[in-house]
Design an enzyme around this catalytic site. Structure first.
Site: not given
Ligand code: ATP
Ligand code: MG
Length: 563
Positions: A35, A260, A270
């Site tokens: 994104e 992850r 982020k």
């Protein structure tokens, strides 16, 4: 992406089985779907290396697809940086640079198809009411009062949502699944919301935007992805991913989840990285302390070292924290083989060699890289005054101190054996310089009589070297898991105050004066350094320490403490 011998992992085993039974006709087509709401970090590198490595090893394809469905946080700056970072890492997406926003019309048409099948409805509940109707893991949810709307009414309202007839947030389109479903994600999830926001590519063409769970499977389906690889948090979204594709009856990729990357002493969210940038805890997304790809690049990491790191940590199905040292080892191992050795002094202390001719200068041979004989040698100027590291002199030496101290001999690397006579002090007792004598018979650093000299220190000619700025880094966060904080405390309290040290008066050997921006060196005994591409000027390089050497001196100091 360059070829490595990839380790097997559970995803490769699944793909091998799919290949054996002819699922997807033997194709492998993966994607990396960021994104564009921030810069990429080392966790994203793991995903890029995984997806791209699979495409490479199974002779498949790899797409870079922007998941740009949430205009409020997205920006062209992020798009540009992500493309640069993926390319830099060697992620080869060929001509497949794709944007989910290009599929908005197809997504809308499919949503309308679900409306017409009675599988989606327009709901007038606000976000808070939707949440209250949702139930909990132990209690079923409650049906929305709008769940029973007719297909005609839903189709009409949804079309008018798209046309912009209703205010932001006043209505949503929801899937009609099951408000009592044990998986909360299946309780009539929202597919579209009304939001008037300027989209970085679509402008104001749309005022309804699709939710992630609805959009993601469609994007994968449109692109003919075979294995849609995401992180573990999405495992319980998979039933919904499957439900949408099955309800539409369109091509159905397989979602697979892996753990992850979590890295010690840093954060990889982020939102938090953005906060560190915005609140100026760092100088920007590419601050060399940041775990971003751009930060690592500016620190001096190479793409191959990051790929080696990703290979080393592997791919698993359980979450864990990888030690920062594993990342540091990856670049250290590479630079040990490739970096030219040079001499620089970080905190200079002047040494005068009393018996050396006043105006004498010699050119001494120094080895460029002992790991790489082909790298050859260079000439180092030597004269009566040199700089050594302040740490390499002690007036009163502790045990096992084999560096410079009055009355003892030490080797100046590639030069001579010198004996220290005394320290010269100013009125307040600070050492201003050190006096030595040299043994002319030891040119090159070896004693012809074979007498043993334990210590060898680095130096820079005072007359020939030049002053440069050098920046030393430590971990951004002092704690291993900085996000684990007590109620009411903030992860930023765990920032490491000593993460940056700027040395303005380091002394470098003359050959470094014209170091190309982006060049990498080993400063002997001090670590690996990178000529900062932003701050270096022609003839005035600025060096960032990428990583320390495996420090034998630290070990000595530790022994001292124990002794
Ligand atoms: P946020 O930090 O805001 O939660 P995100 O990390 O999910 O965002 P995306 O842009 O959605 O950011 O991520 C793109 C891809 O990178 C996703 O497929 C995601 O699974 C993967 N990814 C993100 N973080 C990691 C990580 N720490 N380790 C491995 N893969 C990751
Ligand atoms: Mg995400």
């Amino acid at each position: 992406m360059e070829n490595h011998a990839a380790k097997s992992n559970f995803i490769r085993e699944i793909i091998d089985r799919d290949q054996d039974c002819g699922k997807f006709g033997g194709r492998v087509h993966t994607r990396f779907p960021p994104e564009p709401n921030g810069y990429l970090h080392i966790g994203h590198a793991k995903s890029i290396c995984l997806n791209c490595g699979l495409a490479r090893d199974y002779a498949g394809k790899f797409n870079l697809r922007f998941d740009d469905t949430n205009p409020s946080k997205e920006d062209q700056e992020y798009v540009d940086s992500i493309i640069e970072d993926v390319r830099w890492l060697g992620g080869d997406f060929q001509d497949r640079l794709l944007f989910a926003s290009d599929y908005f019309q197809a997504m809308y048409d499919w949503a309308m198809a679900l409306v017409k099948k009675g599988k989606a409805y327009v709901c007038d509940l606000g976000p808070e009411e939707i949440r209250r109707h949702r139930g909990t893991p132990t209690e079923p949810g409650k049906d929305s009062p709008f769940r029973g709307r007719s297909i005609e009414e839903n189709a009409d309202l949804f079309e008018r949502m798209k046309k912009g007839e209703f205010p932001d947030g006043s209505r949503t389109l929801r899937a009609r699944i099951d408000m009592a479903h044990p998986n909360l994600n299946m309780r009539d999830p929202v597919m579209y919301r009304i939001l008037r926001a300027e989209h970085h590519r679509q402008g104001s063409a749309w005022c309804i935007y699709p939710m992630y769970d609805w959009a993601h499977g469609l994007e994968d389906s449109i692109e003919n992805i075979t294995h849609s690889i995401c992180t573990l948090e999405f495992e319980n979204h998979r039933p919904l991913y499957d439900w949408f594709l099955d309800a539409l009856g369109i091509y159905h990729p397989q979602q697979l989840e892996f753990a992850r990357l979590n890295l010690s002493n840093t954060v990889l969210s982020k939102r938090k990285l953005l906060e560190l940038v915005r609140d100026k805890h760092v100088s920007g997304w590419d601050d060399p302390r940041m775990p971003t790809i751009s930060g690592l690049r500016r620190r001096g990491y190479t793409p191959s070292s990051i790929r080696d790191f990703c290979e080393e940590i592997g791919v698993a199905k359980f979450n864990s924290i990888v030690d920062l040292r594993v990342l540091e080892n990856a670049i250290r191992n590479e630079l040990n083989k490739t970096a030219s050795r040079v001499m620089a002094v970080l905190r200079p202390l002047k040494v005068v060699i009393d018996n050396y001719p006043q105006d004498g200068v010699e050119e001494l041979d120094a080895v460029n890289n002992p790991e790489e004989p082909a790298a050859g040698t260079r000439k180092l100027p030597f004269c009566r005054e040199i700089y050594i590291e302040q740490d390499d002199f002690r007036e009163i030496p502790p045990k096992k101190f084999f560096r410079m101290t009055p009355g003892r001999e030490v080797r100046l690397r590639y030069a001579y054996i010198v004996r220290c006579e005394k320290a010269v002090k100013d009125a307040s007792g600070n050492i201003t310089e050190v006096r030595c004598v040299y043994d002319p018979a030891t040119r090159g650093g070896d004693a012809p009589d074979g007498r043993k000299i334990k210590g060898a220190i680095h130096w820079v000619s005072a007359r020939h070297g030049f002053a440069a700025q050098v920046r030393l880094y430590d971990a951004l966060f002092a704690r291993r898991a900085p996000e684990e904080v007590e109620e009411g405390r903030d992860y930023k309290e765990n920032l490491n105050n000593g993460s940056l040290e700027v040395l303005k008066n380091a002394r470098c050997e003359p050959g470094l004066k014209h170091a190309a921006a982006g060049a990498r060196y080993q400063f002997e005994r001090l670590g690996y350094f990178f000529a900062d591409p932003k701050d270096s000027k022609p003839g005035a390089p600025v060096f960032n320490r990428t990583v320390t050497l495996k420090d034998t001196w630290a070990k000595i100091e530790q022994n001292e403490k124990q002794a």
